[in-house]
Design a protein around this motif. Sequence first.
Motif, mmCIF file in Angstrom:
data_model
loop_
_atom_site.group_PDB
_atom_site.id
_atom_site.type_symbol
_atom_site.label_atom_id
_atom_site.label_comp_id
_atom_site.label_asym_id
_atom_site.label_seq_id
_atom_site.Cartn_x
_atom_site.Cartn_y
_atom_site.Cartn_z
ATOM 1 N N GLU A 1 -0.348 11.519 4.096
ATOM 2 C CA GLU A 1 -1.238 12.151 5.067
ATOM 3 C C GLU A 1 -0.810 13.600 5.267
ATOM 4 O O GLU A 1 0.279 13.857 5.790
ATOM 5 N N GLN B 1 0.703 5.515 1.025
ATOM 6 C CA GLN B 1 -0.125 6.458 1.775
ATOM 7 C C GLN B 1 0.556 7.815 1.931
ATOM 8 O O GLN B 1 1.755 7.894 2.166
ATOM 9 N N TYR C 1 -4.818 -2.064 5.664
ATOM 10 C CA TYR C 1 -4.947 -0.702 6.183
ATOM 11 C C TYR C 1 -5.923 -0.660 7.355
ATOM 12 O O TYR C 1 -5.672 -0.003 8.365
ATOM 13 N N VAL D 1 -5.989 12.347 3.729
ATOM 14 C CA VAL D 1 -5.249 11.101 3.545
ATOM 15 C C VAL D 1 -5.474 10.583 2.130
ATOM 16 O O VAL D 1 -6.616 10.514 1.662
ATOM 17 N N ASN E 1 0.851 -1.187 0.000
ATOM 18 C CA ASN E 1 0.000 0.000 0.000
ATOM 19 C C ASN E 1 0.887 1.237 0.000
ATOM 20 O O ASN E 1 2.037 1.200 0.456
ATOM 21 N N CYS F 1 -9.279 7.263 -1.552
ATOM 22 C CA CYS F 1 -8.798 5.888 -1.701
ATOM 23 C C CYS F 1 -8.992 5.380 -3.126
ATOM 24 O O CYS F 1 -10.047 5.577 -3.740
ATOM 25 N N LEU G 1 -4.790 7.172 0.027
ATOM 26 C CA LEU G 1 -4.457 5.765 0.209
ATOM 27 C C LEU G 1 -4.577 5.027 -1.116
ATOM 28 O O LEU G 1 -5.651 5.006 -1.726
#
Length: 380
Positions: free
Chosen positions: A55, A53, A145, A128, A51, A67, A130
Motif C-alpha cells: 500500500e 499486499q 481480504y 494498493v 495473500n 489485484c 493485492l
Amino acid sequence: MKAVKFLQEMIQIDSCNPPGNEHEVAKFLAERCEKTGIPYTITEIEPNRSNFQIELKGEGKGKILFCGHMDTVLPGEIPWIYSPYSGEIEGDKLYGRGASDMKSGLSAMFLAVETLFNEQIKLEKDIVFLATAGEEVDSCGAREYLQDEGLENVEALIIGEPTNEKVVVGHKGALWLEIILHGKTAHGAMPNRGINAVEWMKPVMEMIESLKRKWKISSEPLGESSMAITMLQGGVQTNVIPDRASMKIDIRSIPPQSHEQLLNEIKRNLKEIFSSEDAPDFSVMKLLDRPSILTEKSHKLITTALQLKEEDSVHGVSYYTDAAVLNPASLIPTLIYGPGDEKLAHQPNEYVDIYAYMRSIVFYKELALRLAGQPISSKE
C-alpha cells in the motif's frame, strides 16, 4: 530485460491449485520488496497459503486497488513443448503455467507499483497492490481480504486477468449446480421393484434444455448467457437398477439475470417432475455462485483506460474473476486488463507475448498516475 527475468522466476514457482502454495510466490515478492525497501504485508490464510499486499500512501482520500491471483491451474496430462515451470523463451513468447493466467498481469502490476515507489512520486490517493490466493478454486484470498480489510474508500478496482490488452468492463456470472436423484436399487432382471435414478434423469435433461432456451438473453459487451449440462453420473453395474444419479450444470449469466430466481425456478420444475409417488427423491446443491460484473463505459476508470490505449471499444469476458467476490454488486468501478491471451488460459503450452507484458507495466503505471490525480505527460 530485468522485467522478463522477474516473470520467469515467478513462473518457475509451482503455485498450482490444488494445493496452491501461494505463500511461495508471496515470499518471492517479499524478497523483492526487502531489496527496494517497499513496505509489504503477508496475510496467512492456511499453511503455505497467503495473500500479499503493498500500500503506497497518498496525500488525500481514496484508494486505487490493483489485484491479481498467485495460483494457477494444474499443468494437465498433455505433454508440454517446454516444462510448465521453465519460463522458457522462444522468440517473443515466454512459456509456462500461469504465463497468461495470470502471472504476467500480476508481475506487470507489481513492477508498475514498484516503479511508483522507486521514483518517489507523490500521489493524491493510495495505491494498493493485492496478490490473492485461491482464485482458481474458491477465491479464499479475496474473501479473506474482504473480511479483514474491506473495500471502504476504494474508488477503482483493476484486475490483471488475461484480456489480450483489451479494455474489459465486465464478466459473466457463474452458477454451478448439482442435481442428485435418490431412487431405489433392484436386480436388473426385476426393474419394476426399483426406482431407476438414471432413467429419471431424462425429464430433468428435457427441463434444463427447455429452460436454456427460455432463459437465454444477449447484451453487449458480455454477449449471450448460457446453460450447459457438463457431467452425468449414475449406475453401479449392468445388472443393477441404479438408485443414484447426478447431473452438474454450468450456467453463465449476464445482467439483469438473477441466480436466485433461476435456482428457484429449477426447484419448482423439479418438484413438479417428481410429484408422483413412484418418483425418486431429489436434492439441488449449489457448487459455485459468482455474480456478473459490469462497469459503465462512461466511468472515469474506463475512459482513462481507453485514452491510454487510444481506443474506443470496450469488451466483456466469459470467465469470472476475484471481482465477483470483492465487488459482487458492481458498486466499485472495475477494469479487467492484462497482457495474457484468455484463449491460452488453462491450456497446455501456455505463453505470454513478452512485448505485451512490457507494455502492460507502462499501462498500469500510467493508469495509476492518472487515477491518483497526478499528470503524467505534457499531453494532458
